[in-house]
Scaffold this active site. Structure first.
Site, PDB file in Angstrom:
ATOM      1  N   THR A 156       0.833  -1.208   0.000  1.00  0.00           N
ATOM      2  CA  THR A 156       0.000   0.000   0.000  1.00  0.00           C
ATOM      3  C   THR A 156       0.863   1.252   0.000  1.00  0.00           C
ATOM      4  O   THR A 156       0.618   2.209  -0.740  1.00  0.00           O
ATOM      5  CB  THR A 156      -0.929  -0.004   1.227  1.00  0.00           C
ATOM      6  OG1 THR A 156      -1.725  -1.186   1.217  1.00  0.00           O
ATOM      7  CG2 THR A 156      -1.843   1.206   1.225  1.00  0.00           C
ATOM      8  N   GLN A 191      -5.194  -2.261  -2.985  1.00  0.00           N
ATOM      9  CA  GLN A 191      -5.084  -0.901  -2.473  1.00  0.00           C
ATOM     10  C   GLN A 191      -4.349  -0.046  -3.502  1.00  0.00           C
ATOM     11  O   GLN A 191      -3.325  -0.463  -4.059  1.00  0.00           O
ATOM     12  CB  GLN A 191      -4.327  -0.880  -1.142  1.00  0.00           C
ATOM     13  CG  GLN A 191      -5.000  -1.646  -0.027  1.00  0.00           C
ATOM     14  CD  GLN A 191      -4.604  -3.104   0.039  1.00  0.00           C
ATOM     15  OE1 GLN A 191      -4.087  -3.662  -0.925  1.00  0.00           O
ATOM     16  NE2 GLN A 191      -4.848  -3.735   1.177  1.00  0.00           N
ATOM     17  N   GLN A 213      -9.989   2.044  -3.402  1.00  0.00           N
ATOM     18  CA  GLN A 213      -9.590   1.605  -2.066  1.00  0.00           C
ATOM     19  C   GLN A 213      -8.314   2.315  -1.635  1.00  0.00           C
ATOM     20  O   GLN A 213      -7.315   2.318  -2.365  1.00  0.00           O
ATOM     21  CB  GLN A 213      -9.373   0.094  -2.045  1.00  0.00           C
ATOM     22  CG  GLN A 213      -9.025  -0.448  -0.659  1.00  0.00           C
ATOM     23  CD  GLN A 213      -8.968  -1.965  -0.611  1.00  0.00           C
ATOM     24  OE1 GLN A 213      -9.343  -2.635  -1.564  1.00  0.00           O
ATOM     25  NE2 GLN A 213      -8.516  -2.508   0.502  1.00  0.00           N
ATOM     26  N   ASP A 214      -8.350   2.953  -0.449  1.00  0.00           N
ATOM     27  CA  ASP A 214      -7.175   3.626   0.123  1.00  0.00           C
ATOM     28  C   ASP A 214      -6.703   4.794  -0.750  1.00  0.00           C
ATOM     29  O   ASP A 214      -5.534   4.877  -1.118  1.00  0.00           O
ATOM     30  CB  ASP A 214      -6.031   2.625   0.325  1.00  0.00           C
ATOM     31  CG  ASP A 214      -6.335   1.598   1.395  1.00  0.00           C
ATOM     32  OD1 ASP A 214      -7.464   1.611   1.925  1.00  0.00           O
ATOM     33  OD2 ASP A 214      -5.466   0.770   1.685  1.00  0.00           O
ATOM     34  N   ASP A 235     -12.026   2.706   3.073  1.00  0.00           N
ATOM     35  CA  ASP A 235     -10.946   3.351   3.840  1.00  0.00           C
ATOM     36  C   ASP A 235     -10.258   4.428   3.009  1.00  0.00           C
ATOM     37  O   ASP A 235      -9.025   4.517   2.986  1.00  0.00           O
ATOM     38  CB  ASP A 235      -9.921   2.302   4.300  1.00  0.00           C
ATOM     39  CG  ASP A 235     -10.541   1.181   5.111  1.00  0.00           C
ATOM     40  OD1 ASP A 235     -11.621   1.395   5.700  1.00  0.00           O
ATOM     41  OD2 ASP A 235      -9.957   0.085   5.145  1.00  0.00           O
ATOM     42  N   ARG A 291     -13.701   3.027  10.329  1.00  0.00           N
ATOM     43  CA  ARG A 291     -13.371   1.713  10.894  1.00  0.00           C
ATOM     44  C   ARG A 291     -12.161   1.889  11.811  1.00  0.00           C
ATOM     45  O   ARG A 291     -11.240   2.662  11.514  1.00  0.00           O
ATOM     46  CB  ARG A 291     -13.040   0.719   9.784  1.00  0.00           C
ATOM     47  CG  ARG A 291     -14.169   0.495   8.797  1.00  0.00           C
ATOM     48  CD  ARG A 291     -13.999  -0.820   8.046  1.00  0.00           C
ATOM     49  NE  ARG A 291     -12.767  -0.874   7.258  1.00  0.00           N
ATOM     50  CZ  ARG A 291     -12.237  -2.011   6.804  1.00  0.00           C
ATOM     51  NH1 ARG A 291     -12.807  -3.168   7.096  1.00  0.00           N
ATOM     52  NH2 ARG A 291     -11.133  -1.989   6.066  1.00  0.00           N
ATOM     53  N   TRP A 293      -9.115   1.101  12.631  1.00  0.00           N
ATOM     54  CA  TRP A 293      -7.863   0.464  12.240  1.00  0.00           C
ATOM     55  C   TRP A 293      -6.907   0.437  13.431  1.00  0.00           C
ATOM     56  O   TRP A 293      -6.237  -0.556  13.687  1.00  0.00           O
ATOM     57  CB  TRP A 293      -7.248   1.229  11.053  1.00  0.00           C
ATOM     58  CG  TRP A 293      -6.069   0.563  10.429  1.00  0.00           C
ATOM     59  CD1 TRP A 293      -5.703  -0.740  10.542  1.00  0.00           C
ATOM     60  CD2 TRP A 293      -5.101   1.169   9.554  1.00  0.00           C
ATOM     61  NE1 TRP A 293      -4.559  -1.001   9.794  1.00  0.00           N
ATOM     62  CE2 TRP A 293      -4.180   0.159   9.188  1.00  0.00           C
ATOM     63  CE3 TRP A 293      -4.919   2.453   9.058  1.00  0.00           C
ATOM     64  CZ2 TRP A 293      -3.098   0.414   8.340  1.00  0.00           C
ATOM     65  CZ3 TRP A 293      -3.852   2.695   8.211  1.00  0.00           C
ATOM     66  CH2 TRP A 293      -2.948   1.690   7.855  1.00  0.00           C
TER      67      TRP A 293
END
Length: 374
Positions: A156, A191, A213-214, A235, A291, A293
């Site tokens: 990521t 990601q 995503q991300d 996220d 969320r 994390w």
């Protein structure tokens, strides 16, 4: 460390001792429901008191602000070599000294620049000015599972289209995009970061961050986002930064469940968290506000419009019920069909004015020290 720090440290020790005692007693002994509830309420109150104390201090773990705004060098990027100093953003950035001592302003003409860029940590005081977020776009398409130059997956961290490791970075009127296609629900290694900011005292004004995503890796440091558009699915604002998002548009693009934030604060000693003030949340799918994390994840939404896409529960514990006792998730005077706090999880808070106050101004990120002339 001065004498003024002693009460804070003693308060932290007291809170830790209270928390440990509570956890041990609930597992080792048979405690009545009413007693457990009262102890939990006392623990939460201790935590709230700690948050208030921490936000009344300067963020001492960060470097002292010594920003420089007067430019010493102006560089033009244009796809036509006759109209600029360089034809790519990367070459313009690489032309600045590796140990840069003063503000360098790089203006970028309209166009889509297909580049993957990383600013090293010593190259401070760079300002990147586009010609408008709809006109100046930097894009790439890496994903976490793509194999990098060393033969290993990028991860990521390495998937970012644009990465900043140097302090005092400023970006204005520009789009950072990761063009990798949105992955199916449950896919791994997909990601795809549009921008990673891993440096202290960075500001983004009128910028767009586009991905799935991300999208925006708000990794570490104090950051300010003003009038920005951030789009993603899962996220799509994540990391462990201490960041203020002011007047931003947060847009979810998913047909399934998604999550707006994944903040990774791991201990009470970390002075990090995300605050969203006067923002709006729109999009498709069903969206969690955040969320957990990190075990002590901290996110606040204030004066923010929330469309109906927000799930009634609002927040997800990352599959770990213990985090419900340590996270700090709050709303203050939010509006819209998704803002109703009645269906929220019991471990999220509708903040009072006093509780919300530390999160809603530039003082949350010590902005009075490094943003005054921006």
């Amino acid at each position: 460390m001065g004498m003024n720090s002693i009460p804070i440290i003693m308060g932290l020790y007291l809170f830790l001792a209270t928390l440990i005692f509570f956890l041990m007693s609930t597992t080792a002994n048979s405690i009545s429901h009413s007693k457990s509830f009262n102890e939990l309420r006392n623990t939460e109150e201790s935590y709230l008191n700690w948050v208030r104390r921490m936000n009344s201090r300067n963020h001492s773990i960060f470097m002292e602000a010594k920003n420089k705004f007067q430019p010493c060098k102006l560089i033009k990027v244009h796809k036509n070599p006759k109209l600029g100093d360089f034809t790519t953003v990367k070459k313009a950035i690489n032309s600045t000294p590796l140990f840069n001592p003063c503000r360098v302003v790089i203006s970028v003409a309209p166009g889509t620049y297909r580049e993957k860029i990383e600013i090293p940590m010593t190259m401070a005081y760079i300002t990147l000015k586009g010609s408008g977020a709809a006109k100046t776009i930097i894009r790439w398409d890496d994903t976490a599972d793509r194999i990098g130059p060393n033969g290993q997956p990028l991860g990521t961290y390495g998937s970012a289209t644009f990465a900043v490791n140097a302090p005092y970075f400023v970006a204005e009127n520009i789009t950072f995009k990761n063009k990798a296609p949105a992955a199916p629900a449950g896919a791994t290694g997909k990601q795809a970061v549009a921008l990673r900011i891993s440096a202290d005292m960075a500001a983004f004004i009128n910028c767009k961050f586009i991905g799935a995503q991300d999208t925006l890796y708000d990794h570490k440091g104090r950051h300010y986002f003003n009038n920005c558009h951030i789009q993603g699915s899962v996220d799509f604002i994540f990391g462990n930064g201490l960041s203020l998002y002011q007047g931003c548009h947060l847009h979810a693009k998913t047909h399934n469940y998604g999550a707006l934030t994944a903040q990774k604060r791991e201990s009470m000693l970390e002075e990090t968290g995300f605050s969203f003030v006067n923002c709006k949340v729109t999009g498709s799918g069903a969206l969690y506000l955040g969320r957990a994390w990190g075990t002590f994840s901290r996110v606040v939404f204030a004066y923010t419009y929330m469309d109906k896409i927000i799930t009634p529960r609002g927040w997800y514990n990352w599959g770990d019920k213990q985090r419900e006792m340590t996270v700090f998730y709050g709303q203050f005077k939010c509006s819209g069909p998704g803002a109703d706090h009645g269906g929220r999880v019991t471990w999220a808070r509708e903040l009072t004015k006093q509780e919300a106050e530390p999160f809603v101004s530039l003082s949350f990120i010590d902005g009075q020290e490094w943003l005054t002339n921006l």
